[in-house]
Design an enzyme around this catalytic site. Sequence first.
Site, PDB file in Angstrom:
ATOM      1  CD  GLU A  92     -15.439   8.370   9.660  1.00 44.86           C
ATOM      2  OE1 GLU A  92     -15.264   8.044   8.476  1.00 44.86           O
ATOM      3  OE2 GLU A  92     -15.189   9.497  10.117  1.00 44.86           O
ATOM      4  CB  CYS A 105     -13.624  -0.030   5.036  1.00 48.21           C
ATOM      5  SG  CYS A 105     -12.217   1.012   5.379  1.00 48.21           S
ATOM      6  CB  CYS A 112      -4.169   8.038  12.483  1.00 48.31           C
ATOM      7  SG  CYS A 112      -2.783   7.266  11.624  1.00 48.31           S
ATOM      8  CB  CYS A 116      -0.999  10.903   5.691  1.00 48.34           C
ATOM      9  SG  CYS A 116      -0.091   9.362   5.910  1.00 48.34           S
ATOM     10  CB  CYS A 119      -5.028  11.199   5.974  1.00 48.63           C
ATOM     11  SG  CYS A 119      -6.063   9.966   6.777  1.00 48.63           S
ATOM     12  N   GLY A 159      -6.896   5.021  11.423  1.00 48.40           N
ATOM     13  CA  GLY A 159      -5.786   4.420  12.161  1.00 48.40           C
ATOM     14  C   GLY A 159      -4.778   3.728  11.271  1.00 48.40           C
ATOM     15  CB  SER A 214      -0.657   4.203   1.770  1.00 46.38           C
ATOM     16  OG  SER A 214      -1.793   3.506   2.195  1.00 46.38           O
ATOM     17  CG  ASN A 290     -12.405  11.614  -1.059  1.00 43.28           C
ATOM     18  OD1 ASN A 290     -13.341  12.327  -1.434  1.00 43.28           O
ATOM     19  ND2 ASN A 290     -12.446  10.308  -1.056  1.00 43.28           N
ATOM     20  CB  CYS A 333     -11.836   6.804   6.439  1.00 44.07           C
ATOM     21  SG  CYS A 333     -12.865   5.589   7.189  1.00 44.07           S
TER      22      CYS A 333
HETATM   23  N1  SAH Z   1      -3.038   3.931   7.832  1.00 39.76           N
HETATM   24  C1  SAH Z   1      -3.282   3.000   6.775  1.00 39.76           C
HETATM   25  C2  SAH Z   1      -4.731   2.672   6.554  1.00 39.76           C
HETATM   26  C3  SAH Z   1      -5.755   3.764   6.652  1.00 39.76           C
HETATM   27  S1  SAH Z   1      -5.882   4.921   5.351  1.00 39.76           S
HETATM   28  C4  SAH Z   1      -2.628   3.490   5.509  1.00 39.76           C
HETATM   29  O1  SAH Z   1      -2.065   4.563   5.508  1.00 39.76           O
HETATM   30  O2  SAH Z   1      -2.633   2.768   4.519  1.00 39.76           O
HETATM   31  C5  SAH Z   1      -6.537   4.048   3.992  1.00 39.76           C
HETATM   32  C6  SAH Z   1      -6.085   4.599   2.654  1.00 39.76           C
HETATM   33  O3  SAH Z   1      -6.747   5.851   2.362  1.00 39.76           O
HETATM   34  C7  SAH Z   1      -4.601   4.881   2.570  1.00 39.76           C
HETATM   35  O4  SAH Z   1      -4.129   4.472   1.316  1.00 39.76           O
HETATM   36  C8  SAH Z   1      -4.566   6.375   2.709  1.00 39.76           C
HETATM   37  O5  SAH Z   1      -3.374   6.921   2.238  1.00 39.76           O
HETATM   38  C9  SAH Z   1      -5.789   6.773   1.917  1.00 39.76           C
HETATM   39  N2  SAH Z   1      -6.269   8.128   2.142  1.00 39.76           N
HETATM   40  C10 SAH Z   1      -6.244   8.865   3.259  1.00 39.76           C
HETATM   41  N3  SAH Z   1      -6.794  10.071   3.072  1.00 39.76           N
HETATM   42  C11 SAH Z   1      -7.193  10.099   1.784  1.00 39.76           C
HETATM   43  C12 SAH Z   1      -7.814  11.078   0.973  1.00 39.76           C
HETATM   44  N4  SAH Z   1      -8.130  12.269   1.457  1.00 39.76           N
HETATM   45  N5  SAH Z   1      -8.065  10.767  -0.312  1.00 39.76           N
HETATM   46  C13 SAH Z   1      -7.750   9.543  -0.808  1.00 39.76           C
HETATM   47  N6  SAH Z   1      -7.154   8.578  -0.105  1.00 39.76           N
HETATM   48  C14 SAH Z   1      -6.866   8.866   1.184  1.00 39.76           C
END
Ligand code: SAH
Length: 341
Positions: A92, A105, A112, A116, A119, A159, A214, A290, A333
Amino acid sequence: MNRIDIKSLNPEQLAEFAVENGLKGFNAKQIYVWLHQKNVTDFDQMTNLSKQAREMLKEKCFITNLEIAQKQVSVDGTIKYLYRLPDGNCIETVLMRYEHGNSICVSSQVGCRMGCKFCASTQGGKVRDLAASEILSQLYATEQDTGERVSNIVLMGIGEPLDNFDNVISFIGIITSKDGKNISQRNISLSTCGIVPKIYELAKLKLGITLSISLHATTNEARKRTMPVSNAYPLEQLMQACRDYTKTTGRRISFEYAMIKGENDTQEDAVRLSKLLHGFINHVNLIPVNPVDGSPFSQSDARIIKEFQSKLTQLGVNATIRRRLGQDISAACGQLRNEHR
Ligand code: SAH
């Protein structure tokens, strides 16, 4: 013979390749400009090269191109692309339009492995790293599709960029090169969940990019619940790496904090957060999490987020609540790719 991924070569590597294959140094520059400034997708479009040169390139190299598998346009102008890679995998890319210019972005991996819990990108694990060419092509294909220039880049898509370190660094080198898009390092942000040794490695490169962490929790216990990376690298180590990063690079770090209902949103969390950020240019982005299919988490109530922000302000931490673009087009994402999978 394995053909060469020519779009992943930096100017020096391309010059070396050109000379080894009977071309002149200036030909390398011509090819580079076609690939990285003019977004060409085919060697035959390189009209200032001889036919013989183009045939040699076709035989020895390939140009990575992306196909639009799906595209969603939000009422606010945000565009979300699902791009198909040459091997059929999808990633994406999101284009956000601001008054000061377009921001993109980009994804750095297919899937990944950071795990998390909130995510969508991590469900299904990591399939593979993206080549530099595949990260670059997200920007080029988006410029081609919209006819608009992109001036800002955030490595915040699918990722973990620091888990694909070398290719991400090559990407930054090429996208900032003067014969490429010449995007300033200042206009690039890289977001990480906190792979501590890689933060030290990144610091050594002294790039002018913005590092974004993050954080999403204020105690190890809580962070381990949502971010498994914390098992390997606890908060103390992460914050120490951040301090080292600021000191070595002279660049500020930005912190992200996803607000998850009942998980990390108490007034005590706000106090602990202010302590963690002590000594940094105190700024944190509060992001209402989200909701994602298959994840138990939901957003903190708007009132709780406001109170959290007020508490931080009172403690001297400047906190902004992230304005969400593209609310109406499948949100966080990783979701579009999941639907597609
Ligand atoms: N792996 C990297 C970059 C990708 S995620 C990282 O962890 O920073 C980009 C951002 O979106 C990160 O801050 C991540 O924690 C956040 N993110 C992931 N899922 C999310 C969700 N469901 N709601 C809000 N933020 C989210």
